[in-house]
Design a protein around this motif. Structure first.
Motif, PDB file in Angstrom:
ATOM      1  N   ASP A  91       0.835  -1.211   0.000  1.00 24.11           N
ATOM      2  CA  ASP A  91       0.000   0.000   0.000  1.00 24.11           C
ATOM      3  C   ASP A  91       0.871   1.263   0.000  1.00 24.11           C
ATOM      4  O   ASP A  91       0.590   2.217  -0.732  1.00 24.11           O
ATOM      5  CB  ASP A  91      -0.933   0.030   1.208  1.00 24.11           C
ATOM      6  CG  ASP A  91      -2.099  -0.923   1.086  1.00 24.11           C
ATOM      7  OD1 ASP A  91      -2.356  -1.439  -0.026  1.00 24.11           O
ATOM      8  OD2 ASP A  91      -2.765  -1.171   2.121  1.00 24.11           O
ATOM      9  N   ALA A  92       1.921   1.260   0.802  1.00 28.59           N
ATOM     10  CA  ALA A  92       2.814   2.415   0.870  1.00 28.59           C
ATOM     11  C   ALA A  92       3.528   2.625  -0.468  1.00 28.59           C
ATOM     12  O   ALA A  92       3.694   3.769  -0.918  1.00 28.59           O
ATOM     13  CB  ALA A  92       3.826   2.242   1.992  1.00 28.59           C
ATOM     14  N   GLU A 136       2.368   1.723  -3.438  1.00 28.12           N
ATOM     15  CA  GLU A 136       1.365   2.219  -4.384  1.00 28.12           C
ATOM     16  C   GLU A 136       1.082   3.698  -4.138  1.00 28.12           C
ATOM     17  O   GLU A 136       0.972   4.485  -5.075  1.00 28.12           O
ATOM     18  CB  GLU A 136       0.076   1.403  -4.291  1.00 28.12           C
ATOM     19  CG  GLU A 136      -1.027   1.883  -5.209  1.00 28.12           C
ATOM     20  CD  GLU A 136      -0.663   1.858  -6.697  1.00 28.12           C
ATOM     21  OE1 GLU A 136      -1.243   2.656  -7.449  1.00 28.12           O
ATOM     22  OE2 GLU A 136       0.194   1.062  -7.111  1.00 28.12           O
ATOM     23  N   ASP A 137       0.968   4.093  -2.871  1.00 26.27           N
ATOM     24  CA  ASP A 137       0.765   5.507  -2.541  1.00 26.27           C
ATOM     25  C   ASP A 137       1.926   6.349  -3.052  1.00 26.27           C
ATOM     26  O   ASP A 137       1.717   7.449  -3.578  1.00 26.27           O
ATOM     27  CB  ASP A 137       0.621   5.703  -1.028  1.00 26.27           C
ATOM     28  CG  ASP A 137      -0.735   5.284  -0.497  1.00 26.27           C
ATOM     29  OD1 ASP A 137      -1.649   4.997  -1.304  1.00 26.27           O
ATOM     30  OD2 ASP A 137      -0.884   5.231   0.742  1.00 26.27           O
ATOM     31  N   GLU A 170       1.602   6.732  -6.824  1.00 27.47           N
ATOM     32  CA  GLU A 170       0.530   7.671  -7.157  1.00 27.47           C
ATOM     33  C   GLU A 170       0.930   9.107  -6.826  1.00 27.47           C
ATOM     34  O   GLU A 170       0.690  10.020  -7.618  1.00 27.47           O
ATOM     35  CB  GLU A 170      -0.755   7.300  -6.415  1.00 27.47           C
ATOM     36  CG  GLU A 170      -1.910   8.200  -6.767  1.00 27.47           C
ATOM     37  CD  GLU A 170      -3.220   7.806  -6.110  1.00 27.47           C
ATOM     38  OE1 GLU A 170      -4.169   8.595  -6.241  1.00 27.47           O
ATOM     39  OE2 GLU A 170      -3.310   6.735  -5.483  1.00 27.47           O
ATOM     40  N   ALA A 171       1.553   9.314  -5.691  1.00 30.46           N
ATOM     41  CA  ALA A 171       1.986  10.660  -5.306  1.00 30.46           C
ATOM     42  C   ALA A 171       3.009  11.196  -6.305  1.00 30.46           C
ATOM     43  O   ALA A 171       2.961  12.377  -6.672  1.00 30.46           O
ATOM     44  CB  ALA A 171       2.571  10.650  -3.894  1.00 30.46           C
ATOM     45  N   ILE A 178       0.146  12.843  -0.371  1.00 29.26           N
ATOM     46  CA  ILE A 178      -0.393  11.575   0.130  1.00 29.26           C
ATOM     47  C   ILE A 178      -1.530  11.833   1.109  1.00 29.26           C
ATOM     48  O   ILE A 178      -2.570  11.163   1.061  1.00 29.26           O
ATOM     49  CB  ILE A 178       0.720  10.709   0.749  1.00 29.26           C
ATOM     50  CG1 ILE A 178       1.651  10.212  -0.365  1.00 29.26           C
ATOM     51  CG2 ILE A 178       0.132   9.541   1.547  1.00 29.26           C
ATOM     52  CD1 ILE A 178       2.892   9.494   0.106  1.00 29.26           C
ATOM     53  N   MET A 223      -4.456  12.796  -0.929  1.00 32.08           N
ATOM     54  CA  MET A 223      -4.991  11.601  -1.607  1.00 32.08           C
ATOM     55  C   MET A 223      -5.906  10.833  -0.659  1.00 32.08           C
ATOM     56  O   MET A 223      -6.996  10.384  -1.051  1.00 32.08           O
ATOM     57  CB  MET A 223      -3.836  10.671  -2.051  1.00 32.08           C
ATOM     58  CG  MET A 223      -3.047  11.163  -3.225  1.00 32.08           C
ATOM     59  SD  MET A 223      -1.481  10.260  -3.540  1.00 32.08           S
ATOM     60  CE  MET A 223      -1.717   8.641  -2.875  1.00 32.08           C
ATOM     61  N   ASN A 224      -5.479  10.683   0.590  1.00 32.40           N
ATOM     62  CA  ASN A 224      -6.294   9.968   1.575  1.00 32.40           C
ATOM     63  C   ASN A 224      -7.596  10.702   1.857  1.00 32.40           C
ATOM     64  O   ASN A 224      -8.655  10.074   2.000  1.00 32.40           O
ATOM     65  CB  ASN A 224      -5.500   9.745   2.861  1.00 32.40           C
ATOM     66  CG  ASN A 224      -4.390   8.741   2.689  1.00 32.40           C
ATOM     67  OD1 ASN A 224      -4.504   7.796   1.904  1.00 32.40           O
ATOM     68  ND2 ASN A 224      -3.302   8.925   3.404  1.00 32.40           N
ATOM     69  N   ASP A 236      -5.286  12.891  -9.376  1.00 35.70           N
ATOM     70  CA  ASP A 236      -5.652  11.664  -8.669  1.00 35.70           C
ATOM     71  C   ASP A 236      -6.673  10.865  -9.482  1.00 35.70           C
ATOM     72  O   ASP A 236      -6.538   9.650  -9.648  1.00 35.70           O
ATOM     73  CB  ASP A 236      -6.223  12.004  -7.287  1.00 35.70           C
ATOM     74  CG  ASP A 236      -6.681  10.778  -6.530  1.00 35.70           C
ATOM     75  OD1 ASP A 236      -5.819  10.041  -6.012  1.00 35.70           O
ATOM     76  OD2 ASP A 236      -7.912  10.550  -6.464  1.00 35.70           O
ATOM     77  N   GLN A 242      -6.287   7.146 -11.160  1.00 35.31           N
ATOM     78  CA  GLN A 242      -7.229   6.057 -10.885  1.00 35.31           C
ATOM     79  C   GLN A 242      -7.800   5.491 -12.189  1.00 35.31           C
ATOM     80  O   GLN A 242      -7.944   4.279 -12.334  1.00 35.31           O
ATOM     81  CB  GLN A 242      -8.350   6.528  -9.962  1.00 35.31           C
ATOM     82  CG  GLN A 242      -7.897   6.996  -8.606  1.00 35.31           C
ATOM     83  CD  GLN A 242      -7.044   6.001  -7.858  1.00 35.31           C
ATOM     84  OE1 GLN A 242      -7.259   4.809  -7.929  1.00 35.31           O
ATOM     85  NE2 GLN A 242      -6.062   6.494  -7.138  1.00 35.31           N
TER      86      GLN A 242
END
Length: 106
Positions: free
Chosen positions: A11-12, A14-15, A18-19, A40, A43-44, A97, A101
């Protein structure tokens, strides 16, 4: 089967990907205003907004109002003590973002 530490690491990672994508989509001016950690965090908050608004429920294609999402994210950031952000700036993060996606779905 992966354990929880493996899942958190994935997950980290992937974040971080994306960031980096979002950061690379920003203008030079906005790159100076936002750190990777802030991106990040935003994004959350974007994901939280989508869940809270119910926009992810249902099978129909949904039109997302990026300005409204940016405004809501800025309000959530301020309410949580994460900082005060300009919705006009956050709009570009919300847009990048969503682009990320959509590319991930292809």
């Amino acid at each position: 089967m992966a354990n929880i530490d493996d899942e958190l690491m994935l997950d980290a990672q992937e974040d971080a990907r994306e960031a980096e994508y979002i950061f690379n989509q920003l203008s030079s001016e906005l790159k100076e205003r936002f750190s990777t950690d802030e991106i990040i965090m935003l994004m959350n908050l974007i994901v939280d907004h989508y869940y809270d608004s119910g926009i992810l429920e249902g099978d129909d294609e949904v039109e997302i109002d990026l300005e409204q999402v940016a405004e809501a994210v800025c309000q959530k950031a301020k309410a949580s003590g994460a900082g005060t952000y300009d919705p006009a700036d956050v709009f570009f993060i919300v847009q990048a973002d969503l682009d990320y996606q959509e590319q991930s779905l292809d």
